[in-house]
Write a protein that holds these residues in place. Structure first.
Motif, PDB file in Angstrom:
ATOM      1  N   GLU A  73      37.677  41.990  29.682  1.00  0.00           N
ATOM      2  CA  GLU A  73      37.955  41.764  28.260  1.00  0.00           C
ATOM      3  C   GLU A  73      39.049  40.702  28.153  1.00  0.00           C
ATOM      4  O   GLU A  73      40.104  40.838  28.752  1.00  0.00           O
ATOM      5  CB  GLU A  73      38.415  43.052  27.580  1.00  0.00           C
ATOM      6  N   ILE A  74      38.777  39.659  27.379  1.00  0.00           N
ATOM      7  CA  ILE A  74      39.751  38.603  27.149  1.00  0.00           C
ATOM      8  C   ILE A  74      40.166  38.640  25.687  1.00  0.00           C
ATOM      9  O   ILE A  74      39.319  38.661  24.779  1.00  0.00           O
ATOM     10  CB  ILE A  74      39.177  37.224  27.522  1.00  0.00           C
ATOM     11  N   VAL A  75      41.480  38.655  25.454  1.00  0.00           N
ATOM     12  CA  VAL A  75      42.038  38.745  24.108  1.00  0.00           C
ATOM     13  C   VAL A  75      42.844  37.487  23.831  1.00  0.00           C
ATOM     14  O   VAL A  75      43.775  37.159  24.574  1.00  0.00           O
ATOM     15  CB  VAL A  75      42.933  39.993  23.948  1.00  0.00           C
ATOM     16  N   SER A  76      42.489  36.762  22.775  1.00  0.00           N
ATOM     17  CA  SER A  76      43.191  35.535  22.425  1.00  0.00           C
ATOM     18  C   SER A  76      44.430  35.846  21.602  1.00  0.00           C
ATOM     19  O   SER A  76      44.593  36.954  21.072  1.00  0.00           O
ATOM     20  CB  SER A  76      42.278  34.598  21.637  1.00  0.00           C
ATOM     21  N   SER A  77      45.305  34.853  21.478  1.00  0.00           N
ATOM     22  CA  SER A  77      46.517  35.034  20.667  1.00  0.00           C
ATOM     23  C   SER A  77      46.188  35.255  19.202  1.00  0.00           C
ATOM     24  O   SER A  77      46.998  35.794  18.453  1.00  0.00           O
ATOM     25  CB  SER A  77      47.429  33.808  20.815  1.00  0.00           C
ATOM     26  N   GLY A  78      44.982  34.852  18.783  1.00  0.00           N
ATOM     27  CA  GLY A  78      44.566  35.087  17.404  1.00  0.00           C
ATOM     28  C   GLY A  78      43.976  36.462  17.176  1.00  0.00           C
ATOM     29  O   GLY A  78      43.556  36.782  16.063  1.00  0.00           O
ATOM     30  N   GLY A  79      43.928  37.292  18.228  1.00  0.00           N
ATOM     31  CA  GLY A  79      43.422  38.655  18.069  1.00  0.00           C
ATOM     32  C   GLY A  79      41.916  38.780  18.238  1.00  0.00           C
ATOM     33  O   GLY A  79      41.345  39.819  17.927  1.00  0.00           O
ATOM     34  N   ARG A  80      41.270  37.744  18.753  1.00  0.00           N
ATOM     35  CA  ARG A  80      39.835  37.816  19.003  1.00  0.00           C
ATOM     36  C   ARG A  80      39.607  38.355  20.413  1.00  0.00           C
ATOM     37  O   ARG A  80      40.225  37.902  21.374  1.00  0.00           O
ATOM     38  CB  ARG A  80      39.204  36.434  18.870  1.00  0.00           C
ATOM     39  N   SER A  81      38.710  39.340  20.536  1.00  0.00           N
ATOM     40  CA  SER A  81      38.436  39.965  21.830  1.00  0.00           C
ATOM     41  C   SER A  81      36.961  39.829  22.164  1.00  0.00           C
ATOM     42  O   SER A  81      36.095  40.129  21.333  1.00  0.00           O
ATOM     43  CB  SER A  81      38.826  41.439  21.802  1.00  0.00           C
ATOM     44  N   VAL A  82      36.678  39.378  23.389  1.00  0.00           N
ATOM     45  CA  VAL A  82      35.304  39.291  23.895  1.00  0.00           C
ATOM     46  C   VAL A  82      35.292  39.863  25.306  1.00  0.00           C
ATOM     47  O   VAL A  82      36.172  39.548  26.116  1.00  0.00           O
ATOM     48  CB  VAL A  82      34.789  37.842  23.901  1.00  0.00           C
ATOM     49  N   THR A  83      34.316  40.688  25.601  1.00  0.00           N
ATOM     50  CA  THR A  83      34.175  41.278  26.926  1.00  0.00           C
ATOM     51  C   THR A  83      33.036  40.594  27.668  1.00  0.00           C
ATOM     52  O   THR A  83      31.900  40.565  27.185  1.00  0.00           O
ATOM     53  CB  THR A  83      33.911  42.787  26.829  1.00  0.00           C
ATOM     54  N   PHE A  84      33.352  40.044  28.835  1.00  0.00           N
ATOM     55  CA  PHE A  84      32.382  39.319  29.645  1.00  0.00           C
ATOM     56  C   PHE A  84      31.872  40.217  30.762  1.00  0.00           C
ATOM     57  O   PHE A  84      32.661  40.669  31.604  1.00  0.00           O
ATOM     58  CB  PHE A  84      33.023  38.061  30.239  1.00  0.00           C
ATOM     59  N   PRO A  85      30.563  40.488  30.805  1.00  0.00           N
ATOM     60  CA  PRO A  85      30.020  41.279  31.924  1.00  0.00           C
ATOM     61  C   PRO A  85      29.978  40.445  33.197  1.00  0.00           C
ATOM     62  O   PRO A  85      29.751  39.234  33.158  1.00  0.00           O
ATOM     63  CB  PRO A  85      28.606  41.633  31.435  1.00  0.00           C
ATOM     64  N   LEU A  86      30.195  41.102  34.324  1.00  0.00           N
ATOM     65  CA  LEU A  86      30.195  40.420  35.620  1.00  0.00           C
ATOM     66  C   LEU A  86      29.173  41.054  36.548  1.00  0.00           C
ATOM     67  O   LEU A  86      29.397  41.171  37.753  1.00  0.00           O
ATOM     68  CB  LEU A  86      31.590  40.488  36.252  1.00  0.00           C
ATOM     69  N   ASP A  87      28.034  41.433  36.007  1.00  0.00           N
ATOM     70  CA  ASP A  87      27.048  42.185  36.781  1.00  0.00           C
ATOM     71  C   ASP A  87      26.584  41.435  38.021  1.00  0.00           C
ATOM     72  O   ASP A  87      26.365  42.021  39.083  1.00  0.00           O
ATOM     73  CB  ASP A  87      25.834  42.507  35.903  1.00  0.00           C
ATOM     74  N   ASP A  88      26.405  40.124  37.893  1.00  0.00           N
ATOM     75  CA  ASP A  88      25.886  39.346  39.013  1.00  0.00           C
ATOM     76  C   ASP A  88      26.972  38.915  39.990  1.00  0.00           C
ATOM     77  O   ASP A  88      26.665  38.494  41.112  1.00  0.00           O
ATOM     78  CB  ASP A  88      25.152  38.108  38.491  1.00  0.00           C
ATOM     79  N   ALA A  89      28.221  38.953  39.563  1.00  0.00           N
ATOM     80  CA  ALA A  89      29.313  38.494  40.438  1.00  0.00           C
ATOM     81  C   ALA A  89      30.576  39.296  40.160  1.00  0.00           C
ATOM     82  O   ALA A  89      31.576  38.764  39.692  1.00  0.00           O
ATOM     83  CB  ALA A  89      29.570  37.005  40.223  1.00  0.00           C
ATOM     84  N   PRO A  90      30.561  40.605  40.442  1.00  0.00           N
ATOM     85  CA  PRO A  90      31.764  41.409  40.206  1.00  0.00           C
ATOM     86  C   PRO A  90      32.873  41.012  41.168  1.00  0.00           C
ATOM     87  O   PRO A  90      32.624  40.484  42.247  1.00  0.00           O
ATOM     88  CB  PRO A  90      31.288  42.835  40.481  1.00  0.00           C
ATOM     89  N   PHE A  91      34.106  41.238  40.736  1.00  0.00           N
ATOM     90  CA  PHE A  91      35.205  41.027  41.667  1.00  0.00           C
ATOM     91  C   PHE A  91      35.909  42.352  41.905  1.00  0.00           C
ATOM     92  O   PHE A  91      35.593  43.361  41.262  1.00  0.00           O
ATOM     93  CB  PHE A  91      36.150  39.918  41.195  1.00  0.00           C
ATOM     94  N   CYS A  92      36.799  42.377  42.856  1.00  0.00           N
ATOM     95  CA  CYS A  92      37.473  43.611  43.239  1.00  0.00           C
ATOM     96  C   CYS A  92      38.977  43.481  43.020  1.00  0.00           C
ATOM     97  O   CYS A  92      39.537  42.391  43.148  1.00  0.00           O
ATOM     98  CB  CYS A  92      37.214  43.946  44.700  1.00  0.00           C
ATOM     99  N   ILE A  93      39.590  44.584  42.709  1.00  0.00           N
ATOM    100  CA  ILE A  93      41.042  44.643  42.592  1.00  0.00           C
ATOM    101  C   ILE A  93      41.557  45.610  43.652  1.00  0.00           C
ATOM    102  O   ILE A  93      41.147  46.769  43.719  1.00  0.00           O
ATOM    103  CB  ILE A  93      41.483  45.082  41.190  1.00  0.00           C
ATOM    104  N   PHE A  94      42.433  45.094  44.489  1.00  0.00           N
ATOM    105  CA  PHE A  94      43.048  45.874  45.557  1.00  0.00           C
ATOM    106  C   PHE A  94      44.486  46.208  45.182  1.00  0.00           C
ATOM    107  O   PHE A  94      45.170  45.395  44.571  1.00  0.00           O
ATOM    108  CB  PHE A  94      43.111  45.060  46.851  1.00  0.00           C
ATOM    109  N   SER A  95      44.951  47.371  45.578  1.00  0.00           N
ATOM    110  CA  SER A  95      46.391  47.534  45.669  1.00  0.00           C
ATOM    111  C   SER A  95      46.813  46.654  46.841  1.00  0.00           C
ATOM    112  O   SER A  95      46.106  46.554  47.843  1.00  0.00           O
ATOM    113  CB  SER A  95      46.774  48.996  45.922  1.00  0.00           C
ATOM    114  N   ARG A  96      47.950  45.981  46.704  1.00  0.00           N
ATOM    115  CA  ARG A  96      48.356  45.094  47.786  1.00  0.00           C
ATOM    116  C   ARG A  96      48.689  45.870  49.058  1.00  0.00           C
ATOM    117  O   ARG A  96      48.596  45.326  50.156  1.00  0.00           O
ATOM    118  CB  ARG A  96      49.523  44.223  47.341  1.00  0.00           C
TER     119      ARG A  96
END
Length: 397
Positions: A73-96
């Motif tokens: 989900e990306i939120v602009s400074s103007g308060g607009r929110s759009v959620t981008f699906p990443l079905d074909d290219a998901p990424f991962c978040i690791f604890s360091r």
């Protein structure tokens, strides 16, 4: 005689380089003041591009878990929110801690000698380096700085990054069940962004901003406002705060950014290899380690200079050129981010390009041309579009 290499810093760059050189037969000592894997101020996002190029990051998932992200989900400074699906290219978040643990284990299993001590002395002798770490003394043929933005090796060589080429990153962790959605928000009049990156058992909240633009208390205010919004009014108690600097090089700094010399080299953050727009550094840490390993195994350490410049200098230089426009510029009377989010609701080509960018697959050099071509392609207009919602930007007063 085996090449003796001292690598200072056991993060992703240092550990990957250690593993590669040890496998190639070098005598490797990997130094770090931490006694093993550790947590670090970092979102921990690893793009789909990085996962494809360095697929060993997906090893040992049971012992070193990570959170797969299916949408952002990306939120602009103007308060607009759009959620981008990443079905074909998901990424991962690791604890360091998990990411560092995985890579450090690979290094030691390959034969690198891990020294859990801070390097306190580094002195050039006739043809070697004298490395001092507490009571430990060792002579190395080659020294590598993989010790971050404020690198001891870089400072010892007299090549400290100026404040104008750095950003401040701060944040904290909140216990929570992992969810497959990340959130990134862009404050007004701000060179940087705020994030909520879920991990398997907690959320990493953080903010990054160009050094000198705002004082640290202002960054904490912005981050707290975002966290209250993200958690529907709740600001967690007993937050353990962190702060650290990361590279954010100016366009003019790339040409003068010397990262290799007689008997030494810099990789990862220590070399300044971070995307100045996104703050993405893990991919460049791994890539630069790979390139330096190739140069050293080929017994041509000086070739590391042209290797990294050929691989990604043009893209990072272009990112530095675009950075002011990206964060501070406008497009048709609105912020760039706000306008891009609006276009994603009417033009499927913009959605495709954004998805590729979030996966790490669109370079800045060709980005403008790809956007222009998408607008004249009939199929792009027919591609799936997204829906925007108004959320009210969670900015500090």
């Amino acid at each position: 005689m085996r090449l003796r290499v001292a690598i200072i810093g056991a993060g992703p760059a240092g550990s990957v380089l250690s593993a590669k050189l040890a496998v190639a037969g070098a005598d490797v000592r990997l130094y770090d003041l931490h006694g093993g894997a550790w947590e670090k101020p970092c979102g921990g996002g690893v793009t789909a591009k990085a996962l494809r190029q360095f697929d060993f990051l997906l090893d040992q998932g049971e012992r070193f878990p990570r959170q797969a992200i299916q949408e952002i989900e990306i939120v602009s400074s103007g308060g607009r929110s759009v959620t981008f699906p990443l079905d074909d290219a998901p990424f991962c978040i690791f604890s360091r801690q998990n990411l560092n643990g995985l890579l450090l284990e690979r290094a030691t299993s390959a034969g690198a000698d891990f020294i859990p001590r801070r390097v306190t002395g580094l002195r050039r002798e006739v043809h070697t380096w004298r490395v001092e770490a507490g009571h430990d003394r060792w002579n190395a043929d080659f020294v590598v700085g993989a010790d971050g933005c404020t690198s001891f090796v870089r400072r010892t060589l007299g090549r400290r990054l100026p404040d104008a080429d750095q950003a401040m990153c701060c944040g904290y962790y909140v216990p929570a069940a992992g969810v497959p959605r990340a959130v990134v928000a862009f404050p007004k009049r701000f060179t940087g962004y705020v994030w909520a990156f879920p991990r398997p058992d907690h959320i990493s909240y953080g903010i990054i901003n160009q050094c000198g633009e705002y004082p640290l208390p202002k960054l904490w205010e912005e981050l707290d406002a975002f966290v209250r919004w993200h958690r529907q009014g709740e600001l967690p108690r007993d937050r353990i705060r962190y702060a650290a600097r990361v590279p954010m090089l100016r366009r003019s700094s790339w040409k003068t950014n010397r990262v290799v010399g007689t008997g030494w080299a810099l990789i990862g953050d220590a070399a300044g290899f971070v995307d100045p727009i996104t703050g993405e550094g893990i991919f460049y840490a791994l890539h630069s380690a790979d390139l330096l390993a190739q140069a050293l195994v080929a017994e041509a350490p000086g070739s590391y200079e042209w290797r990294w410049r050929k691989a990604f200098e043009a893209d990072l230089t272009e990112a530095s050129r675009r950075l002011p426009k990206f964060y501070r510029g406008s497009m048709f009377g609105a912020s760039v981010i706000d306008r891009v989010l609006q276009l994603s609701t009417v033009h499927g080509g913009v959605v495709n390009i954004m998805q590729q960018a979030l996966a790490g697959d669109v370079d800045y050099v060709t980005l403008k041309g790809r956007i222009l071509r998408s607008f004249v392609a009939p199929s792009a207009w027919r591609a799936p579009k997204l829906t925007a919602r108004s959320v009210g930007y969670p900015q500090a007063a």
